[in-house]
Structures are given as C-alpha cells and as structure tokens.
Design a protein around this motif. Structure first.
Motif, PDB file in Angstrom:
ATOM      1  N   ASN A 127       0.816  -1.208   0.000  1.00 11.34           N
ATOM      2  CA  ASN A 127       0.000   0.000   0.000  1.00 11.34           C
ATOM      3  C   ASN A 127       0.855   1.266   0.000  1.00 11.34           C
ATOM      4  O   ASN A 127       1.097   1.849   1.051  1.00 11.34           O
ATOM      5  CB  ASN A 127      -0.916   0.014   1.228  1.00 11.34           C
ATOM      6  CG  ASN A 127      -1.671  -1.275   1.411  1.00 11.34           C
ATOM      7  OD1 ASN A 127      -2.201  -1.822   0.476  1.00 11.34           O
ATOM      8  ND2 ASN A 127      -1.703  -1.775   2.637  1.00 11.34           N
TER       9      ASN A 127
ATOM     10  N   GLY B  22      -7.079  -1.287  -5.146  1.00 11.25           N
ATOM     11  CA  GLY B  22      -7.946  -0.313  -4.502  1.00 11.25           C
ATOM     12  C   GLY B  22      -7.294   1.054  -4.409  1.00 11.25           C
ATOM     13  O   GLY B  22      -6.081   1.201  -4.580  1.00 11.25           O
TER      14      GLY B  22
ATOM     15  N   TYR C 154      -7.829   4.532  -1.755  1.00  7.30           N
ATOM     16  CA  TYR C 154      -8.497   4.997  -0.544  1.00  7.30           C
ATOM     17  C   TYR C 154      -7.972   6.370  -0.141  1.00  7.30           C
ATOM     18  O   TYR C 154      -6.800   6.676  -0.354  1.00  7.30           O
ATOM     19  CB  TYR C 154      -8.250   4.027   0.623  1.00  7.30           C
ATOM     20  CG  TYR C 154      -8.629   2.615   0.290  1.00  7.30           C
ATOM     21  CD1 TYR C 154      -9.948   2.196   0.418  1.00  7.30           C
ATOM     22  CD2 TYR C 154      -7.689   1.712  -0.170  1.00  7.30           C
ATOM     23  CE1 TYR C 154     -10.318   0.904   0.107  1.00  7.30           C
ATOM     24  CE2 TYR C 154      -8.048   0.411  -0.491  1.00  7.30           C
ATOM     25  CZ  TYR C 154      -9.356   0.012  -0.351  1.00  7.30           C
ATOM     26  OH  TYR C 154      -9.715  -1.265  -0.674  1.00  7.30           O
TER      27      TYR C 154
ATOM     28  N   LYS D 266      -7.724   8.261   3.437  1.00  6.86           N
ATOM     29  CA  LYS D 266      -7.865   7.968   4.859  1.00  6.86           C
ATOM     30  C   LYS D 266      -7.431   9.160   5.701  1.00  6.86           C
ATOM     31  O   LYS D 266      -6.315   9.639   5.540  1.00  6.86           O
ATOM     32  CB  LYS D 266      -6.983   6.777   5.252  1.00  6.86           C
ATOM     33  CG  LYS D 266      -7.331   5.490   4.562  1.00  6.86           C
ATOM     34  CD  LYS D 266      -6.319   4.417   4.938  1.00  6.86           C
ATOM     35  CE  LYS D 266      -6.726   3.071   4.427  1.00  6.86           C
ATOM     36  NZ  LYS D 266      -7.720   2.432   5.248  1.00  6.86           N
TER      37      LYS D 266
ATOM     38  N   ASN E 228     -12.129   5.196   5.982  1.00  6.61           N
ATOM     39  CA  ASN E 228     -12.001   5.760   4.638  1.00  6.61           C
ATOM     40  C   ASN E 228     -12.991   6.894   4.438  1.00  6.61           C
ATOM     41  O   ASN E 228     -14.183   6.731   4.671  1.00  6.61           O
ATOM     42  CB  ASN E 228     -12.285   4.691   3.575  1.00  6.61           C
ATOM     43  CG  ASN E 228     -11.329   3.534   3.643  1.00  6.61           C
ATOM     44  OD1 ASN E 228     -10.164   3.712   3.952  1.00  6.61           O
ATOM     45  ND2 ASN E 228     -11.809   2.342   3.372  1.00  6.61           N
TER      46      ASN E 228
ATOM     47  N   GLY F 168     -13.291   5.406  -0.809  1.00  4.28           N
ATOM     48  CA  GLY F 168     -12.618   4.149  -1.089  1.00  4.28           C
ATOM     49  C   GLY F 168     -13.225   3.438  -2.280  1.00  4.28           C
ATOM     50  O   GLY F 168     -14.439   3.481  -2.499  1.00  4.28           O
TER      51      GLY F 168
ATOM     52  N   SER G 265     -12.495  -0.428  -4.336  1.00  6.16           N
ATOM     53  CA  SER G 265     -11.683  -1.629  -4.468  1.00  6.16           C
ATOM     54  C   SER G 265     -12.337  -2.593  -5.440  1.00  6.16           C
ATOM     55  O   SER G 265     -13.558  -2.583  -5.627  1.00  6.16           O
ATOM     56  CB  SER G 265     -11.483  -2.310  -3.108  1.00  6.16           C
ATOM     57  OG  SER G 265     -12.721  -2.755  -2.592  1.00  6.16           O
TER      58      SER G 265
ATOM     59  N   GLU H 253     -16.826   3.099  -1.171  1.00  6.25           N
ATOM     60  CA  GLU H 253     -17.103   3.606   0.174  1.00  6.25           C
ATOM     61  C   GLU H 253     -17.028   5.127   0.164  1.00  6.25           C
ATOM     62  O   GLU H 253     -16.164   5.702  -0.476  1.00  6.25           O
ATOM     63  CB  GLU H 253     -16.077   3.086   1.176  1.00  6.25           C
ATOM     64  CG  GLU H 253     -16.071   1.596   1.330  1.00  6.25           C
ATOM     65  CD  GLU H 253     -14.958   1.127   2.239  1.00  6.25           C
ATOM     66  OE1 GLU H 253     -15.185   0.154   2.961  1.00  6.25           O
ATOM     67  OE2 GLU H 253     -13.868   1.725   2.235  1.00  6.25           O
TER      68      GLU H 253
END
Length: 186
Positions: free
Chosen positions: A80, A126, A128, A130, A149, A152, A154, A170
């Motif tokens: 990530n 994905g 995101y 955050k 999140n 988001g 994915s 999301e």
C-alpha cells in the motif's frame, strides 16, 4: 569532505520513519469464537517537507470465520504506497490525510467437517483516502491513528477462469476501520 557529509546527514535527520500497526479482533456468540482476525502492517516513509510525505505499508491480514460450515479463512498480503498531506499542526499534533493505492494477493480456504478443503486465490486493487492524526511524543517517536475511509474503491478478481470482479465503493466509512500505530523517526 567531512563537513559536506556532516551537513547532508544533519539535513536528513528525522526525514525517514519506520513503524506500523498490529491488530487483533474476535467476535463470539454464546461463548464460542465465531470470527477472528489478525493484522500486521509495517510501514516506512520519507518526509518531503512540513506538509508532504510519501510512504508504504507492507502487510498481512488473516480472517477466520468459524460460525458455520464451511470454516473459511482468508489471508491477504498487501502493498500500500501512499501520499500523505498534513493539513495542519498544533503543538505536537498533526492532522493528515493519506491517498493510498492498494495491491492485495488473497488466498481463500474453505474447510468442511468431513475433511474436504477447497482453496482459491484472488488479486485486489484499490484506492483509498484515509484521515489520520499523529501525536509526536518527541523528535523520535510518534503515535498515529487512522480513521477508516473518507473515500474508497476496491476491486477483487478470483484467479478462476471466467470469474467476474467484485467491486466496492465507500464514502465516509469511518466507523469500523480505526487503527493505531507507532513511528520511530530517524
């Protein structure tokens, strides 16, 4: 030459950090454990300036669901990389947001009471955003919390031929993904 080396070393002081987070969770019903999860996310980063940072998490997450048959276990290795922007700092507190890309390799295993086991593999991608907060204990150590999140997306696809992707979106999902970590700055 020695002065040049010392100058570069002094200017690079506290530009890197290493740390990460650990997590464990379990759910039970009537005293019997039904779901267990374990997460380890080591993290490294480089501070570009007072506002911007780049970094990456390299992690593993295991989730086991024993509430019904078949017993299902998922293991995910993830990479990530992220870009962090610090919105503001007040004293020892920094409020930031991470824009993170995620690549995951997922192994799924189903076990039946009769001894039959099936496995499958999948990959996930994905993106995101955050939010987070850091409390800088001193020049070397920081406590960090990330709150789910804000945004988001994915997509995961099984390695089986003809399998379709499973996607998720999301927006403002801050409720169930709280994580705490620790950084060493050097």
């Amino acid at each position: 030459m020695a002065v040049a080396v010392l100058t570069v070393a002094a200017s690079a002081q506290n530009r890197f950090y290493a740390g990460g987070s650990l997590g464990y969770g379990s759910n039970s019903y009537d005293g019997a454990i039904t779901t267990q999860s374990f997460t380890i996310l080591p993290e490294i980063g480089y501070v570009l300036n007072d506002k911007m940072t780049i970094g990456a998490e390299l992690g593993y997450k295991s989730v086991s669901n024993k509430s019904h048959e078949p017993v299902q276990t998922d293991g995910t290795f993830s990479f990530n990389p992220y870009f962090r922007y610090t919105f503001f700092s007040v004293g020892k507190v920094d409020v930031f947001g991470d824009a993170m890309f995620s690549l995951g390799l997922i192994s799924h295993k189903s076990s039946y009471d009769g001894g039959t086991t099936s496995t499958s593999n999948a990959t996930s991608l994905g993106f995101y955003v955050k939010p987070g907060i850091a409390y800088n204990l001193n020049d070397k150590f920081s406590l960090v919390a990330k709150f789910g999140n804000v945004l988001g997306f994915s997509s995961a696809r099984s390695g089986d031929s003809g399998a379709k992707a499973t996607t998720a979106f999301e927006l403002m999902n801050l409720s169930n993904k709280l994580s705490f970590g620790f950084y060493y700055n050097f």
